[in-house]
Design an enzyme around this catalytic site. Structure first.
Site, short mmCIF file in Angstrom:
data_model
loop_
_atom_site.label_atom_id
_atom_site.label_comp_id
_atom_site.label_asym_id
_atom_site.label_seq_id
_atom_site.Cartn_x
_atom_site.Cartn_y
_atom_site.Cartn_z
N GLN A 16 0.94 -1.38 -0.06
CA GLN A 16 -0.13 -0.05 -0.10
C GLN A 16 0.93 1.22 0.09
O GLN A 16 0.64 2.29 -0.74
CB GLN A 16 -0.98 -0.12 1.19
N SER A 17 1.98 1.43 0.80
CA SER A 17 2.56 2.77 1.07
C SER A 17 3.12 3.15 -0.39
O SER A 17 2.74 4.10 -0.54
CB SER A 17 3.63 2.54 2.23
N ALA A 97 12.01 -3.72 1.61
CA ALA A 97 12.67 -3.79 3.05
C ALA A 97 14.04 -3.43 2.89
O ALA A 97 14.55 -3.29 1.62
CB ALA A 97 12.67 -5.56 3.58
N ARG A 103 20.81 -5.42 -2.57
CA ARG A 103 21.03 -6.91 -2.92
C ARG A 103 20.67 -7.29 -4.33
O ARG A 103 21.26 -8.23 -4.88
CB ARG A 103 19.92 -7.55 -1.78
N LYS A 135 11.38 -4.40 9.41
CA LYS A 135 10.02 -4.20 8.53
C LYS A 135 9.04 -3.84 9.26
O LYS A 135 8.72 -4.04 10.20
CB LYS A 135 10.02 -5.85 8.06
N TYR A 137 4.71 -2.47 9.01
CA TYR A 137 3.37 -2.59 8.18
C TYR A 137 2.45 -1.37 8.77
O TYR A 137 2.98 -0.91 10.10
CB TYR A 137 2.63 -3.84 8.32
N GLU A 138 1.59 -1.10 8.15
CA GLU A 138 0.67 -0.09 8.71
C GLU A 138 0.47 0.18 10.27
O GLU A 138 0.60 0.98 10.86
CB GLU A 138 -0.82 -0.13 8.01
N ASP A 167 0.60 3.70 5.93
CA ASP A 167 0.92 3.50 4.56
C ASP A 167 0.54 4.68 3.53
O ASP A 167 1.43 5.35 3.15
CB ASP A 167 0.06 2.31 4.15
N GLY A 246 -8.40 20.38 19.03
CA GLY A 246 -8.02 21.63 19.12
C GLY A 246 -8.35 22.84 20.07
O GLY A 246 -8.93 22.30 20.97
N GLN A 248 -11.34 24.20 20.02
CA GLN A 248 -12.93 24.44 20.20
C GLN A 248 -13.15 22.83 20.58
O GLN A 248 -12.97 21.65 19.94
CB GLN A 248 -13.40 24.61 18.79
N1 COA Z 1 12.15 -9.46 -8.86
C1 COA Z 1 12.76 -9.98 -8.21
N2 COA Z 1 12.96 -10.00 -6.67
C2 COA Z 1 11.88 -9.19 -6.39
C3 COA Z 1 11.18 -8.57 -7.24
C4 COA Z 1 11.30 -8.63 -8.39
N3 COA Z 1 10.55 -8.01 -9.62
N4 COA Z 1 10.29 -7.77 -6.19
C5 COA Z 1 10.83 -7.70 -5.16
N5 COA Z 1 11.71 -8.84 -5.21
C6 COA Z 1 12.35 -9.37 -4.00
C7 COA Z 1 13.07 -8.38 -3.37
O1 COA Z 1 14.38 -7.94 -3.88
C8 COA Z 1 13.28 -9.23 -1.83
O2 COA Z 1 14.34 -9.94 -2.05
P1 COA Z 1 15.48 -10.12 -1.06
O3 COA Z 1 14.69 -10.34 0.38
O4 COA Z 1 16.30 -11.35 -1.43
O5 COA Z 1 16.46 -8.78 -0.85
C9 COA Z 1 11.92 -9.98 -1.73
O6 COA Z 1 11.38 -9.76 -2.95
C10 COA Z 1 11.03 -9.58 -0.68
O7 COA Z 1 11.11 -8.16 -0.35
P2 COA Z 1 10.46 -7.23 0.83
O8 COA Z 1 10.62 -5.99 0.31
O9 COA Z 1 11.43 -7.91 1.86
O10 COA Z 1 9.28 -8.08 0.97
P3 COA Z 1 8.52 -8.91 2.33
O11 COA Z 1 7.01 -9.28 1.88
O12 COA Z 1 9.40 -9.69 3.15
O13 COA Z 1 8.35 -7.63 3.51
C11 COA Z 1 7.37 -5.16 3.79
C12 COA Z 1 7.08 -6.57 3.17
C13 COA Z 1 6.09 -4.28 3.68
C14 COA Z 1 7.43 -5.68 5.21
C15 COA Z 1 8.92 -4.72 3.63
O14 COA Z 1 9.01 -4.60 2.11
C16 COA Z 1 9.08 -3.46 4.25
O15 COA Z 1 9.28 -3.11 5.24
N6 COA Z 1 9.10 -2.19 3.41
C17 COA Z 1 9.27 -0.95 3.82
C18 COA Z 1 8.11 -0.46 4.56
C19 COA Z 1 6.83 -0.24 3.78
O16 COA Z 1 6.53 0.29 2.84
N7 COA Z 1 6.02 -0.98 4.46
C20 COA Z 1 4.40 -1.04 4.48
C21 COA Z 1 4.00 -1.73 3.01
S1 COA Z 1 2.51 -1.36 2.69
#
Ligand code: COA
Length: 419
Positions: A16-17, A97, A103, A135, A137-138, A167, A246, A248
């Site tokens: 979402q974000s 993440a 990476r 990591k 989430y919302e 998000d 606020g 009021q």
């Molecule tokens: N091709 C190849 N690899 C891909 C890809 C693509 N098109 N798209 C994503 N990936 C890979 C990433 O490179 C990552 O690989 P790695 O772990 O080997 O580096 C992997 O997919 C997973 O990405 P990640 O972001 O770790 O996903 P997750 O599902 O484990 O975590 C979150 C999700 C939201 C917790 C995390 O992305 C995060 O903390 N994001 C920042 C904060 C944020 O936006 N949070 C709110 C989300 S609504």
């Protein structure tokens, strides 16, 4: 003509974000290209599905006006294509993440070499510090950004809010940062890195409670109900239920039908300068001059009693009747509108705030359109892309690749297609 006409955005976001940010840019007219993992795409395509084999509403409502390319960014050929896309675009937005882009082999330094005009925009859970690798989430963001500790009632647990301030709130901040960086680039010719941490964005949106944290040093927060109830304050901003945040005082009050309708309530604000009109409307004209009630300061320790009296009146009317009676007197009130009521409000469709969107797999669905209105820029809402719907046209159109080269890319497995 649209505001961001000609701007090309690589949308390397998920959930979402990030998608909420790039959807705003797409609404403003940017060409937003969503890079998705072959075969699966954004994980939300398959979450909370209501129709089998159709993209979920979670996905469709956050990815309007975009194009989709399937690309494996860990495949060597996929990386080559990603490099070319970076060279061809103005902005790359990501919310992986921490460390994921590095990476993949795409550090900020490398991206700058590929395209010095590139704006790299990132969302992470935390800014620099001991939690920077976490990591998020919302609801975690709401908790660590100060919103949860200040939401809810004093005698209950902390609460998260339905508004997705972690998000979509961060997405909104990031979109502004991107537009500002594009504006700066007009003068410097250079791109830059723009980052938003979800904790920071939530804290920014909860800043009035940080205001109150500091005011505590000067004594009790007199506009909080607990002041009138004689309950002492601790050393941190307490939860204040539905008290006005606020200057009021305000409260949510029952209206006719509250016993069976969970949304038969209205928010009622006692704005100081319409106090006399409020007294007349609720049938307590004596309060206009009575000591203890006549001025805003005098009423602060009796707010619960005053609001109970107003509620005796609102309970005799529907929430819409209360609004109709109060509005001509400039008394600020707001009915608690349910999602059903909002979905059925034709005025919102007329303004484009609500939209009906046709979709080949879903049929027609409702969505929230662009809340920003321009006098000189049209904001049409088009459906979200199917997974990989635009892979070919992006490779040939945006990157100008010939068919043999596209065949080589497909054969490498980078796009999830083998032909
Ligand atoms: N091709 C190849 N690899 C891909 C890809 C693509 N098109 N798209 C994503 N990936 C890979 C990433 O490179 C990552 O690989 P790695 O772990 O080997 O580096 C992997 O997919 C997973 O990405 P990640 O972001 O770790 O996903 P997750 O599902 O484990 O975590 C979150 C999700 C939201 C917790 C995390 O992305 C995060 O903390 N994001 C920042 C904060 C944020 O936006 N949070 C709110 C989300 S609504």
């Amino acid at each position: 003509m649209t505001a961001l006409d000609g701007i090309k955005v690589l949308d390397f976001t998920h959930i979402q974000s990030g998608p909420s940010c790039t959807q705003l840019l797409a609404w403003l007219g940017a060409d937003v290209i969503k890079i998705e993992r072959p075969g699966t795409g954004d994980v939300t395509r398959g979450q909370l599905n209501d129709i089998p084999d159709a993209d979920s509403l979670y996905f469709t409502m956050l990815n309007h006006n975009k194009r989709s390319i399937e690309l494996d960014a860990k495949n060597e050929t996929g990386k080559e294509v990603l490099g070319r896309l970076i060279a061809a675009c103005d902005v790359l937005v990501e919310n992986f993440a921490p460390g994921a882009l590095d990476r993949m082999g795409f550090s900020w330094e490398r991206m700058q070499k590929i395209n010095p005009r590139l704006i790299l925009a990132s969302i992470k859970g935390f800014g620099p510090g001991k939690h920077e690798d976490c990591k998020v989430y919302e609801n975690i963001a709401q908790c660590v950004g100060g919103s949860a500790s200040t939401t809810g009632f004093r005698d209950g647990p902390p609460l998260v809010t339905a508004a997705q301030i972690g998000d979509s709130g961060t997405g909104l901040h990031l979109a502004l940062g991107i537009v500002a960086a594009l504006f700066q680039r007009e003068r410097t010719g250079k791109g830059q890195k723009v980052s938003c941490a979800m904790q920071d964005s939530v804290l920014n949106l909860t800043r009035v409670k940080m205001r109150d944290q500091q005011r505590l040093a000067a004594g009790p927060l007199r506009e909080y109900s607990q002041f009138g109830e004689g309950i002492s304050f601790g050393d941190t901003t307490p939860r204040a239920g539905n008290d006005g945040g606020g200057g009021q005082p305000g409260r949510i009050l029952k209206c006719m039908g509250w016993e069976t309708d969970p949304n038969a309530y209205i928010y009622f604000v006692i704005q100081g300068h319409v106090w006399e009109k409020i007294c007349d409307v609720i049938g307590r004209p004596e309060w206009k001059t009575e000591t203890g009630y006549a001025t805003a300061g005098e009423r602060l320790d009796k707010l619960s009693q005053v609001f109970s009296t107003i509620e005796e009146w609102t309970m005799t009317k529907t929430k819409f009747e209360v609004m109709e009676i109060c509005n001509p007197h400039d008394i600020p009130v707001g009915p608690i509108l349910s999602m059903k009521e909002l979905a059925e409000d034709e005025a919102l469709y007329k303004s484009g705030t609500m939209v009906r969107v046709p979709h080949p797999a879903r049929g027609e669905y409702l969505s929230v359109g662009c809340p920003i209105k321009f006098s000189d820029s049209c904001v049409p809402v088009t459906r979200s892309p199917l997974l990989g719907e635009h892979t070919e046209e992006i490779l040939s159109g945006l990157l100008g690749l010939q068919s043999e080269e596209i065949t080589r890319i497909h054969a490498s497995g980078a796009t999830g297609k083998t032909k």
